[in-house]
Design an enzyme around this catalytic site. Structure first.
Site, PDB file in Angstrom:
ATOM      1  N   THR A  48      -4.661   5.969   1.465  1.00  0.00           N
ATOM      2  CA  THR A  48      -5.099   7.339   1.758  1.00  0.00           C
ATOM      3  C   THR A  48      -5.895   7.928   0.594  1.00  0.00           C
ATOM      4  OG1 THR A  48      -2.892   7.532   2.794  1.00  0.00           O
ATOM      5  CG2 THR A  48      -4.374   9.368   3.069  1.00  0.00           C
ATOM      6  N   LYS A  75     -11.176  -2.156   6.285  1.00  0.00           N
ATOM      7  CA  LYS A  75      -9.980  -1.846   7.079  1.00  0.00           C
ATOM      8  C   LYS A  75     -10.446  -1.300   8.428  1.00  0.00           C
ATOM      9  CE  LYS A  75      -6.524   1.883   7.045  1.00  0.00           C
ATOM     10  NZ  LYS A  75      -5.591   2.668   6.225  1.00  0.00           N
ATOM     11  N   GLU A 116       0.851  -1.195   0.000  1.00  0.00           N
ATOM     12  CA  GLU A 116       0.000   0.000   0.000  1.00  0.00           C
ATOM     13  C   GLU A 116       0.884   1.241   0.000  1.00  0.00           C
ATOM     14  OE1 GLU A 116      -2.655   0.473   3.392  1.00  0.00           O
ATOM     15  OE2 GLU A 116      -2.758   2.632   3.004  1.00  0.00           O
ATOM     16  N   ARG A 122       0.497  10.314   0.260  1.00  0.00           N
ATOM     17  CA  ARG A 122       0.778  11.378   1.237  1.00  0.00           C
ATOM     18  C   ARG A 122       2.071  12.093   0.948  1.00  0.00           C
ATOM     19  NH1 ARG A 122       0.351   8.253   6.727  1.00  0.00           N
ATOM     20  NH2 ARG A 122      -1.320   6.862   6.110  1.00  0.00           N
TER      21      ARG A 122
END
Ligand code: 3PG
Length: 213
Positions: free
Chosen positions: A74, A134, A47, A51
């Site tokens: 994100t 998640k 993942e 960011r």
């Protein structure tokens, strides 16, 4: 892609290994060796969090690495979803879930692992068809005992707890029937990435697989 199909794919990805490394990568030149080290260590699902300014280029590089399954984390907006998909991400992860984000992932055929922190959020996602979610932020939300408690009335939902998960506490989650894998950044610490210690990162990945696999 339907939510059901997205969850089927998310389940497959979560079952590839006990840990999905959560990666915050600043320098695109580190992308390929970092992904190679994690894949070599037995952690193929990666993942890449959106960011850092380099994140989309990092996804592009990592998507070329043999054996890797690269996702974008994100994800917050439809623009994130489109950019991640265009860069080569094959799945998405989000800290929470909004209808706008879910619509965008479904429209763009990007399987999403949507974030949830409470039973009501989990139920809303379940209502829409998302059976793989998640649990975030896992430790701050009460950790494995909280996830176990959520699983009692909602056994049809499976989770990837993420946030504060470590080699030490991961077994507490992985022994729960509703946990498929965990997410965590500990297998790719920033200092090792910065110093290019790919052997060290491969060792951390191997250690995670050996202890948690
Ligand atoms: C994050 O927010 O970066 C992820 O949840 C990973 O959290 P961690 O650094 O606690 O593993």
């Amino acid at each position: 892609m339907t939510p059901e199909a997205a969850s089927t794919r998310a389940r497959e990805i979560c079952l590839l290994a006990p840990v999905v490394p959560v990666l915050v990568v600043h320098d695109v030149s580190t992308a390929a060796p970092l992904a190679q080290a994690l894949v070599a260590g037995g952690l193929p699902a990666l993942e890449v969090t959106l960011r850092t300014p380099a994140a989309l280029e990092v996804i592009r590089e990592m998507a070329q690495v043999q054996g890797g399954v690269v996702g974008a984390g994100t994800l917050l907006t439809p623009a994130d979803v489109e950019a991640a998909k265009e860069a080569g991400a094959t799945f998405g992860v989000s800290p929470g879930a909004t209808d706008v984000l879910l619509d965008a992932c479904e429209a763009n055929d990007l399987p999403l692992l949507p974030g949830t922190a409470t039973s009501s959020e989990a139920m809303r996602l379940l209502e829409r068809g998302y059976t793989v979610q998640k649990f975030f932020p896992a430790e701050a939300n009460g950790g494995a005992p909280a996830l176990k408690a959520i699983g009692a009335p909602l056994p049809q939902i499976s989770f990837c707890p993420t946030g504060g998960v470590s080699l030490k506490n991961a077994p507490d989650y992985l022994k729960l029937p509703n946990t498929l894998c965990v997410g965590g950044s500990w297998v790719a610490p920033g200092d090792l990435v910065k110093s290019g210690d790919w052997a060290g990162i491969e060792t951390l990945a191997r250690e995670a697989v050996a202890k948690l696999g």
